[in-house]
Design a protein around this motif. Structure first.
Motif, PDB file in Angstrom:
ATOM      1  N   VAL A 152       0.816  -1.216   0.000  1.00  0.00           N
ATOM      2  CA  VAL A 152       0.000   0.000   0.000  1.00  0.00           C
ATOM      3  C   VAL A 152       0.848   1.265   0.000  1.00  0.00           C
ATOM      4  O   VAL A 152       0.354   2.352  -0.321  1.00  0.00           O
ATOM      5  CB  VAL A 152      -0.970   0.015   1.202  1.00  0.00           C
ATOM      6  CG1 VAL A 152      -1.963  -1.134   1.094  1.00  0.00           C
ATOM      7  CG2 VAL A 152      -0.214  -0.046   2.526  1.00  0.00           C
ATOM      8  N   TRP A 153       2.132   1.118   0.360  1.00  0.00           N
ATOM      9  CA  TRP A 153       2.982   2.307   0.516  1.00  0.00           C
ATOM     10  C   TRP A 153       4.434   1.879   0.375  1.00  0.00           C
ATOM     11  O   TRP A 153       4.817   0.797   0.822  1.00  0.00           O
ATOM     12  CB  TRP A 153       2.744   2.905   1.892  1.00  0.00           C
ATOM     13  CG  TRP A 153       3.474   4.171   2.237  1.00  0.00           C
ATOM     14  CD1 TRP A 153       3.012   5.444   2.105  1.00  0.00           C
ATOM     15  CD2 TRP A 153       4.792   4.298   2.825  1.00  0.00           C
ATOM     16  NE1 TRP A 153       3.938   6.351   2.577  1.00  0.00           N
ATOM     17  CE2 TRP A 153       5.051   5.665   3.016  1.00  0.00           C
ATOM     18  CE3 TRP A 153       5.758   3.370   3.200  1.00  0.00           C
ATOM     19  CZ2 TRP A 153       6.235   6.139   3.565  1.00  0.00           C
ATOM     20  CZ3 TRP A 153       6.949   3.832   3.741  1.00  0.00           C
ATOM     21  CH2 TRP A 153       7.179   5.197   3.922  1.00  0.00           C
ATOM     22  N   GLU A 154       5.245   2.722  -0.260  1.00  0.00           N
ATOM     23  CA  GLU A 154       6.684   2.426  -0.349  1.00  0.00           C
ATOM     24  C   GLU A 154       7.464   3.731  -0.414  1.00  0.00           C
ATOM     25  O   GLU A 154       6.925   4.789  -0.755  1.00  0.00           O
ATOM     26  CB  GLU A 154       6.987   1.533  -1.547  1.00  0.00           C
ATOM     27  CG  GLU A 154       6.505   2.048  -2.879  1.00  0.00           C
ATOM     28  CD  GLU A 154       6.653   0.994  -3.981  1.00  0.00           C
ATOM     29  OE1 GLU A 154       7.757   0.423  -4.096  1.00  0.00           O
ATOM     30  OE2 GLU A 154       5.663   0.762  -4.706  1.00  0.00           O
ATOM     31  N   SER A 155       8.732   3.628  -0.062  1.00  0.00           N
ATOM     32  CA  SER A 155       9.561   4.824   0.016  1.00  0.00           C
ATOM     33  C   SER A 155      11.013   4.448  -0.235  1.00  0.00           C
ATOM     34  O   SER A 155      11.445   3.340   0.100  1.00  0.00           O
ATOM     35  CB  SER A 155       9.422   5.451   1.421  1.00  0.00           C
ATOM     36  OG  SER A 155      10.381   6.472   1.630  1.00  0.00           O
ATOM     37  N   THR A 156      11.751   5.383  -0.818  1.00  0.00           N
ATOM     38  CA  THR A 156      13.198   5.236  -0.960  1.00  0.00           C
ATOM     39  C   THR A 156      13.863   6.460  -0.353  1.00  0.00           C
ATOM     40  O   THR A 156      13.582   7.590  -0.758  1.00  0.00           O
ATOM     41  CB  THR A 156      13.620   5.103  -2.435  1.00  0.00           C
ATOM     42  OG1 THR A 156      13.013   3.946  -2.991  1.00  0.00           O
ATOM     43  CG2 THR A 156      15.142   4.973  -2.541  1.00  0.00           C
ATOM     44  N   SER A 157      14.711   6.230   0.642  1.00  0.00           N
ATOM     45  CA  SER A 157      15.485   7.296   1.274  1.00  0.00           C
ATOM     46  C   SER A 157      16.938   7.145   0.850  1.00  0.00           C
ATOM     47  O   SER A 157      17.524   6.071   1.027  1.00  0.00           O
ATOM     48  CB  SER A 157      15.381   7.219   2.795  1.00  0.00           C
ATOM     49  OG  SER A 157      14.086   7.553   3.243  1.00  0.00           O
ATOM     50  N   THR A 158      17.496   8.204   0.319  1.00  0.00           N
ATOM     51  CA  THR A 158      18.895   8.197  -0.128  1.00  0.00           C
ATOM     52  C   THR A 158      19.738   8.959   0.875  1.00  0.00           C
ATOM     53  O   THR A 158      19.498  10.143   1.128  1.00  0.00           O
ATOM     54  CB  THR A 158      19.024   8.840  -1.522  1.00  0.00           C
ATOM     55  OG1 THR A 158      18.172   8.152  -2.441  1.00  0.00           O
ATOM     56  CG2 THR A 158      20.461   8.775  -2.010  1.00  0.00           C
ATOM     57  N   TYR A 159      20.719   8.261   1.445  1.00  0.00           N
ATOM     58  CA  TYR A 159      21.591   8.842   2.468  1.00  0.00           C
ATOM     59  C   TYR A 159      23.016   8.956   1.929  1.00  0.00           C
ATOM     60  O   TYR A 159      23.515   8.035   1.272  1.00  0.00           O
ATOM     61  CB  TYR A 159      21.611   7.976   3.724  1.00  0.00           C
ATOM     62  CG  TYR A 159      20.308   7.890   4.467  1.00  0.00           C
ATOM     63  CD1 TYR A 159      19.938   8.870   5.386  1.00  0.00           C
ATOM     64  CD2 TYR A 159      19.442   6.808   4.279  1.00  0.00           C
ATOM     65  CE1 TYR A 159      18.743   8.782   6.093  1.00  0.00           C
ATOM     66  CE2 TYR A 159      18.251   6.706   4.987  1.00  0.00           C
ATOM     67  CZ  TYR A 159      17.909   7.696   5.893  1.00  0.00           C
ATOM     68  OH  TYR A 159      16.725   7.603   6.590  1.00  0.00           O
ATOM     69  N   LEU A 160      23.663  10.067   2.251  1.00  0.00           N
ATOM     70  CA  LEU A 160      25.038  10.324   1.823  1.00  0.00           C
ATOM     71  C   LEU A 160      25.995  10.183   2.998  1.00  0.00           C
ATOM     72  O   LEU A 160      25.762  10.730   4.072  1.00  0.00           O
ATOM     73  CB  LEU A 160      25.155  11.736   1.253  1.00  0.00           C
ATOM     74  CG  LEU A 160      26.573  12.268   0.994  1.00  0.00           C
ATOM     75  CD1 LEU A 160      27.235  11.530  -0.163  1.00  0.00           C
ATOM     76  CD2 LEU A 160      26.547  13.771   0.731  1.00  0.00           C
ATOM     77  N   ARG A 161      27.089   9.462   2.750  1.00  0.00           N
ATOM     78  CA  ARG A 161      28.231   9.483   3.671  1.00  0.00           C
ATOM     79  C   ARG A 161      29.351  10.216   2.968  1.00  0.00           C
ATOM     80  O   ARG A 161      29.860   9.758   1.936  1.00  0.00           O
ATOM     81  CB  ARG A 161      28.676   8.056   4.035  1.00  0.00           C
ATOM     82  CG  ARG A 161      29.694   8.045   5.172  1.00  0.00           C
ATOM     83  CD  ARG A 161      29.066   8.497   6.463  1.00  0.00           C
ATOM     84  NE  ARG A 161      30.068   8.770   7.504  1.00  0.00           N
ATOM     85  CZ  ARG A 161      29.787   9.212   8.712  1.00  0.00           C
ATOM     86  NH1 ARG A 161      28.525   9.435   9.039  1.00  0.00           N
ATOM     87  NH2 ARG A 161      30.736   9.434   9.597  1.00  0.00           N
ATOM     88  N   ARG A 162      29.698  11.382   3.497  1.00  0.00           N
ATOM     89  CA  ARG A 162      30.707  12.220   2.842  1.00  0.00           C
ATOM     90  C   ARG A 162      32.085  11.555   2.893  1.00  0.00           C
ATOM     91  O   ARG A 162      32.434  10.886   3.855  1.00  0.00           O
ATOM     92  CB  ARG A 162      30.765  13.595   3.491  1.00  0.00           C
ATOM     93  CG  ARG A 162      29.486  14.386   3.314  1.00  0.00           C
ATOM     94  CD  ARG A 162      29.628  15.783   3.886  1.00  0.00           C
ATOM     95  NE  ARG A 162      28.365  16.515   3.838  1.00  0.00           N
ATOM     96  CZ  ARG A 162      27.919  17.175   2.792  1.00  0.00           C
ATOM     97  NH1 ARG A 162      28.632  17.196   1.673  1.00  0.00           N
ATOM     98  NH2 ARG A 162      26.756  17.814   2.836  1.00  0.00           N
ATOM     99  N   GLY A 163      32.851  11.776   1.841  1.00  0.00           N
ATOM    100  CA  GLY A 163      34.187  11.204   1.747  1.00  0.00           C
ATOM    101  C   GLY A 163      34.703  11.370   0.341  1.00  0.00           C
ATOM    102  O   GLY A 163      34.267  12.259  -0.402  1.00  0.00           O
ATOM    103  N   LYS A 164      35.637  10.518  -0.033  1.00  0.00           N
ATOM    104  CA  LYS A 164      36.180  10.563  -1.378  1.00  0.00           C
ATOM    105  C   LYS A 164      35.080  10.209  -2.375  1.00  0.00           C
ATOM    106  O   LYS A 164      34.509   9.133  -2.324  1.00  0.00           O
ATOM    107  CB  LYS A 164      37.351   9.603  -1.513  1.00  0.00           C
ATOM    108  CG  LYS A 164      38.036   9.664  -2.870  1.00  0.00           C
ATOM    109  CD  LYS A 164      39.221   8.719  -2.932  1.00  0.00           C
ATOM    110  CE  LYS A 164      39.898   8.803  -4.312  1.00  0.00           C
ATOM    111  NZ  LYS A 164      41.056   7.864  -4.402  1.00  0.00           N
TER     112      LYS A 164
END
Length: 291
Positions: A152-164
């Motif tokens: 009934v519901w879906e989501s995509t969360s994009t997370y950044l880990r800073r670095g090279k």
């Protein structure tokens, strides 16, 4: 990948410590705390048994995010059920990035139909190996909510880990412009604490000036998912039952503070934005798409 079922989702001071310790100098390199090497990470998936969408919790969420009281949960509400699984994954030793300092870049929510008060939702969250980004690496957390087996519901969360980073990699999604239209919201200094009480997201950057300063911010900042929810609340009566809402989080919103909301129709929905009313600097850009 194998899905691990969590009967009890983590929370409280213990979870905050588990999230913070891997990012601390010296302590973060100790056995049992040190994160696994990114090269060996092939993904994790957690699920939680079905739980009831209660009137009390939905109404508390609606109040802090600006939604009216209805017999259906607001579109972003199931994120409240998924977020504890995000944290469960991030605080696993096998997950290669510390939770503290990992930045929420983008979020996409798809509601296939409204979720009624009293329905029971089972939730699963999964994440695969890291992907390149110009400023480091990203992880995509995919959340799914099902009612009696129906997605009934879906989501995509994009997370950044800073670095090279990889300059050839995509820097993220692009969105149509939506200039401010005269609506300005004044946000109180305790907004982060109020939202944390409903969402369970007690990241110190959202709570107090002192805890935010310790992590590099001039004072506490609003939750990204609150800012998205507040924009959806402003558009809610013009959105269809089946809809996707995509956003990119830009500059943090300092609390207390003011933000300017803007929206404009597109071919299949609306483009919208939150900006600083003085400088015009973007805090959030997004778009809705009818399905």
């Amino acid at each position: 990948m194998e899905t691990r079922i969590l009967q009890d989702t983590p929370g409280g001071l213990g979870l905050l410590l588990k999230a913070a310790l891997p990012s601390l100098p010296v302590i973060g390199s100790l056995p049992g705390i040190r994160k696994a090497a990114p090269a060996g990470f092939d993904g994790l998936a957690f699920s939680r048994p079905a739980s009831e969408v209660t009137r009390e919790h939905v109404d508390a969420y609606a109040r802090v995010c600006g939604f009216p009281t209805k017999d259906a949960a607001p579109l972003p509400y199931p994120h409240m059920l998924a977020f504890p699984l995000h944290m469960a994954i991030m605080t696993e030793q096998a997950f290669p990035a510390p939770a503290i300092g990992t930045v929420h870049l983008e979020n996409s929510i798809t509601g296939h139909r409204p979720v009624a008060i009293g329905e029971s939702l089972g939730v699963q969250v999964s994440v695969g190996p890291s992907e390149p980004h110009p400023k480091g690496t990203i992880f995509r957390f995919v959340s799914e909510a099902r009612s009696d087996g129906e997605l009934v519901w879906e989501s995509t969360s994009t997370y950044l880990r800073r670095g090279k980073g990889d300059e050839a990699a995509s820097a993220g999604s692009s969105f149509p412009e939506a200039a401010p239209t005269g609506t300005v919201w004044s946000l109180p200094g305790d907004l982060g604490r109020t939202y944390a009480g409903v969402s369970g997201d007690h990241n110190p950057i959202h709570l107090y000036a002192l805890t935010a300063k310790a992590l590099g911010f001039p004072r506490q900042i609003a939750h990204g998912m609150w800012s998205k929810a507040r924009c959806i609340a402003a558009l809610e009566n013009r959105l269809p039952d089946a809809v996707r809402v995509d956003v990119a989080f830009k500059k943090p919103i300092l609390l207390p503070g003011k933000v300017a909301f803007g929206s404009t129709p597109t071919d299949d929905g609306f483009a919208f934005s939150l900006t600083n009313p003085r400088s015009g600097a973007p805090h959030l850009v997004g778009a809705t798409t009818a399905l």
